[in-house]
Scaffold this motif. Structure first.
Motif, PDB file in Angstrom:
ATOM      1  N   PHE A  59       0.922  -1.206  -0.081  1.00 42.46           N
ATOM      2  CA  PHE A  59       0.337  -0.140  -0.041  1.00 42.46           C
ATOM      3  C   PHE A  59       0.926   1.422  -0.347  1.00 42.46           C
ATOM      4  O   PHE A  59       0.383   1.998  -0.332  1.00 42.46           O
ATOM      5  CB  PHE A  59      -1.316  -0.189   1.067  1.00 42.46           C
ATOM      6  CG  PHE A  59      -0.950   1.125   1.461  1.00 42.46           C
ATOM      7  CD1 PHE A  59      -2.932   1.224   0.627  1.00 42.46           C
ATOM      8  CD2 PHE A  59      -1.294   1.836   2.336  1.00 42.46           C
ATOM      9  CE1 PHE A  59      -3.721   2.268   0.355  1.00 42.46           C
ATOM     10  CE2 PHE A  59      -2.670   3.184   2.336  1.00 42.46           C
ATOM     11  CZ  PHE A  59      -3.613   3.263   1.522  1.00 42.46           C
ATOM     12  N   GLU A  60       1.989   1.531   0.935  1.00 38.46           N
ATOM     13  CA  GLU A  60       2.580   2.886   1.017  1.00 38.46           C
ATOM     14  C   GLU A  60       3.189   2.756  -0.627  1.00 38.46           C
ATOM     15  O   GLU A  60       3.226   4.335  -0.789  1.00 38.46           O
ATOM     16  CB  GLU A  60       3.958   2.488   1.949  1.00 38.46           C
ATOM     17  CG  GLU A  60       3.766   2.175   3.527  1.00 38.46           C
ATOM     18  CD  GLU A  60       2.222   0.443   3.132  1.00 38.46           C
ATOM     19  OE1 GLU A  60       3.220  -0.675   2.880  1.00 38.46           O
ATOM     20  OE2 GLU A  60       1.984   1.135   5.158  1.00 38.46           O
ATOM     21  N   ALA A  61       4.155   2.074  -0.932  1.00 34.50           N
ATOM     22  CA  ALA A  61       4.102   2.232  -2.339  1.00 34.50           C
ATOM     23  C   ALA A  61       3.280   2.814  -3.301  1.00 34.50           C
ATOM     24  O   ALA A  61       3.526   3.940  -4.157  1.00 34.50           O
ATOM     25  CB  ALA A  61       5.180   1.475  -3.202  1.00 34.50           C
ATOM     26  N   ALA A  62       2.103   2.359  -3.144  1.00 39.63           N
ATOM     27  CA  ALA A  62       0.844   3.366  -4.221  1.00 39.63           C
ATOM     28  C   ALA A  62       0.836   3.998  -4.070  1.00 39.63           C
ATOM     29  O   ALA A  62       0.123   4.526  -4.399  1.00 39.63           O
ATOM     30  CB  ALA A  62      -0.188   1.770  -4.077  1.00 39.63           C
ATOM     31  N   ASP A  63       0.729   4.531  -2.867  1.00 37.94           N
ATOM     32  CA  ASP A  63       0.068   5.533  -2.376  1.00 37.94           C
ATOM     33  C   ASP A  63       1.130   6.953  -2.632  1.00 37.94           C
ATOM     34  O   ASP A  63       0.606   7.537  -2.849  1.00 37.94           O
ATOM     35  CB  ASP A  63      -0.027   5.272  -0.372  1.00 37.94           C
ATOM     36  CG  ASP A  63      -0.211   6.502   0.084  1.00 37.94           C
ATOM     37  OD1 ASP A  63      -1.482   7.132  -0.493  1.00 37.94           O
ATOM     38  OD2 ASP A  63      -0.135   7.110   1.098  1.00 37.94           O
ATOM     39  N   GLU A  64       1.960   6.288  -1.961  1.00 39.10           N
ATOM     40  CA  GLU A  64       3.148   7.191  -2.683  1.00 39.10           C
ATOM     41  C   GLU A  64       2.848   7.957  -4.093  1.00 39.10           C
ATOM     42  O   GLU A  64       3.994   8.967  -4.331  1.00 39.10           O
ATOM     43  CB  GLU A  64       4.247   6.590  -2.313  1.00 39.10           C
ATOM     44  CG  GLU A  64       5.599   7.689  -2.758  1.00 39.10           C
ATOM     45  CD  GLU A  64       5.654   9.583  -1.873  1.00 39.10           C
ATOM     46  OE1 GLU A  64       6.816   9.585  -2.198  1.00 39.10           O
ATOM     47  OE2 GLU A  64       5.061   9.108  -0.758  1.00 39.10           O
ATOM     48  N   THR A  65       2.961   6.788  -5.335  1.00 37.83           N
ATOM     49  CA  THR A  65       2.576   6.472  -6.373  1.00 37.83           C
ATOM     50  C   THR A  65       1.895   7.977  -6.720  1.00 37.83           C
ATOM     51  O   THR A  65       1.579   8.852  -7.803  1.00 37.83           O
ATOM     52  CB  THR A  65       2.633   5.443  -7.233  1.00 37.83           C
ATOM     53  OG1 THR A  65       3.837   4.751  -7.275  1.00 37.83           O
ATOM     54  CG2 THR A  65       2.442   5.656  -8.810  1.00 37.83           C
ATOM     55  N   SER A  66       0.726   7.251  -6.473  1.00 42.11           N
ATOM     56  CA  SER A  66      -0.577   8.479  -6.436  1.00 42.11           C
ATOM     57  C   SER A  66      -0.626   9.892  -5.936  1.00 42.11           C
ATOM     58  O   SER A  66      -1.074  10.719  -6.548  1.00 42.11           O
ATOM     59  CB  SER A  66      -1.967   7.686  -5.530  1.00 42.11           C
ATOM     60  OG  SER A  66      -2.796   8.105  -5.823  1.00 42.11           O
ATOM     61  N   ARG A  67       0.310   9.766  -4.759  1.00 43.71           N
ATOM     62  CA  ARG A  67       1.169  11.276  -4.059  1.00 43.71           C
ATOM     63  C   ARG A  67       1.728  11.411  -5.099  1.00 43.71           C
ATOM     64  O   ARG A  67       1.126  13.300  -5.487  1.00 43.71           O
ATOM     65  CB  ARG A  67       1.390  11.143  -2.777  1.00 43.71           C
ATOM     66  CG  ARG A  67       1.708  12.590  -2.170  1.00 43.71           C
ATOM     67  CD  ARG A  67       2.772  12.723  -1.107  1.00 43.71           C
ATOM     68  NE  ARG A  67       3.959  12.117  -1.943  1.00 43.71           N
ATOM     69  CZ  ARG A  67       4.701  12.675  -2.309  1.00 43.71           C
ATOM     70  NH1 ARG A  67       4.648  13.785  -2.863  1.00 43.71           N
ATOM     71  NH2 ARG A  67       6.052  12.394  -2.736  1.00 43.71           N
ATOM     72  N   ILE A  68       2.546  11.318  -5.807  1.00 48.21           N
ATOM     73  CA  ILE A  68       3.377  12.308  -6.914  1.00 48.21           C
ATOM     74  C   ILE A  68       2.617  12.457  -8.277  1.00 48.21           C
ATOM     75  O   ILE A  68       2.788  13.657  -8.658  1.00 48.21           O
ATOM     76  CB  ILE A  68       4.985  10.833  -7.204  1.00 48.21           C
ATOM     77  CG1 ILE A  68       5.515  10.953  -6.213  1.00 48.21           C
ATOM     78  CG2 ILE A  68       5.469  11.582  -8.738  1.00 48.21           C
ATOM     79  CD1 ILE A  68       6.300  10.141  -6.382  1.00 48.21           C
ATOM     80  N   LEU A  69       1.556  11.408  -8.184  1.00 51.08           N
ATOM     81  CA  LEU A  69       1.127  11.847  -9.668  1.00 51.08           C
ATOM     82  C   LEU A  69      -0.012  13.382  -9.213  1.00 51.08           C
ATOM     83  O   LEU A  69       0.047  14.475 -10.146  1.00 51.08           O
ATOM     84  CB  LEU A  69       0.115  11.094 -10.378  1.00 51.08           C
ATOM     85  CG  LEU A  69       1.130   9.470 -11.010  1.00 51.08           C
ATOM     86  CD1 LEU A  69       0.382   8.555 -11.091  1.00 51.08           C
ATOM     87  CD2 LEU A  69       1.654  10.051 -12.033  1.00 51.08           C
ATOM     88  N   GLU A  70      -0.620  13.127  -8.424  1.00 49.02           N
ATOM     89  CA  GLU A  70      -0.986  13.885  -7.837  1.00 49.02           C
ATOM     90  C   GLU A  70      -1.113  15.408  -7.760  1.00 49.02           C
ATOM     91  O   GLU A  70      -0.799  16.096  -8.293  1.00 49.02           O
ATOM     92  CB  GLU A  70      -2.377  13.692  -6.345  1.00 49.02           C
ATOM     93  CG  GLU A  70      -3.324  12.706  -6.796  1.00 49.02           C
ATOM     94  CD  GLU A  70      -4.298  12.064  -6.083  1.00 49.02           C
ATOM     95  OE1 GLU A  70      -4.263  12.620  -5.209  1.00 49.02           O
ATOM     96  OE2 GLU A  70      -5.160  11.266  -6.177  1.00 49.02           O
TER      97      GLU A  70
END
Length: 117
Positions: A59-70
């Motif tokens: 989850f943490e990696a997916a959350d970080e990826t999402s944060r970078i894109l947003e």
């Protein structure tokens, strides 16, 4: 632990790019940063939205990826691979309150163990 002494594996989480947003060049650079694709391929990926950007195993990696894109102006969605539900960014998926869609949670590892093992 899964009640039998084994370890419960966390499900995978996918990051979907749902919308490019209004800062296309920043979004392309963010896609390039999180995927490792060329600038050219990142631009095509952005143009193909909605599209899966990353399939992270935690989850943490997916959350970080999402944060970078947003942060770059793009719109994203986090999905649980186990149950297919949308997960809110920033919340660790440990119970049903973190899922945004009302579906039964008996089989979702992100929501805890199944009722019957």
């Amino acid at each position: 632990m899964d009640g039998r002494g084994g370890r419960v594996e966390e499900p995978g989480f996918r990051v979907l790019l749902t919308e490019a947003g209004d800062r296309n060049m920043e979004a392309v650079r963010a896609i390039r940063a999180v995927t490792g694709l060329s600038l050219w391929n990142s631009k095509f990926l952005l143009a193909d939205a909605p599209v899966e950007i990353a399939a992270a195993s935690w989850f943490e990696a997916a959350d970080e990826t999402s944060r970078i894109l947003e942060d770059a102006g793009a719109r994203t969605t986090l999905l649980c691979d186990c149950c297919g539900r949308t997960i809110r960014r920033g919340a660790f998926p440990a119970n049903s309150a973190l899922h945004t869609e009302p579906r039964p949670l008996e089989t979702c590892w992100a929501s805890g163990l199944p009722a019957a093992i």
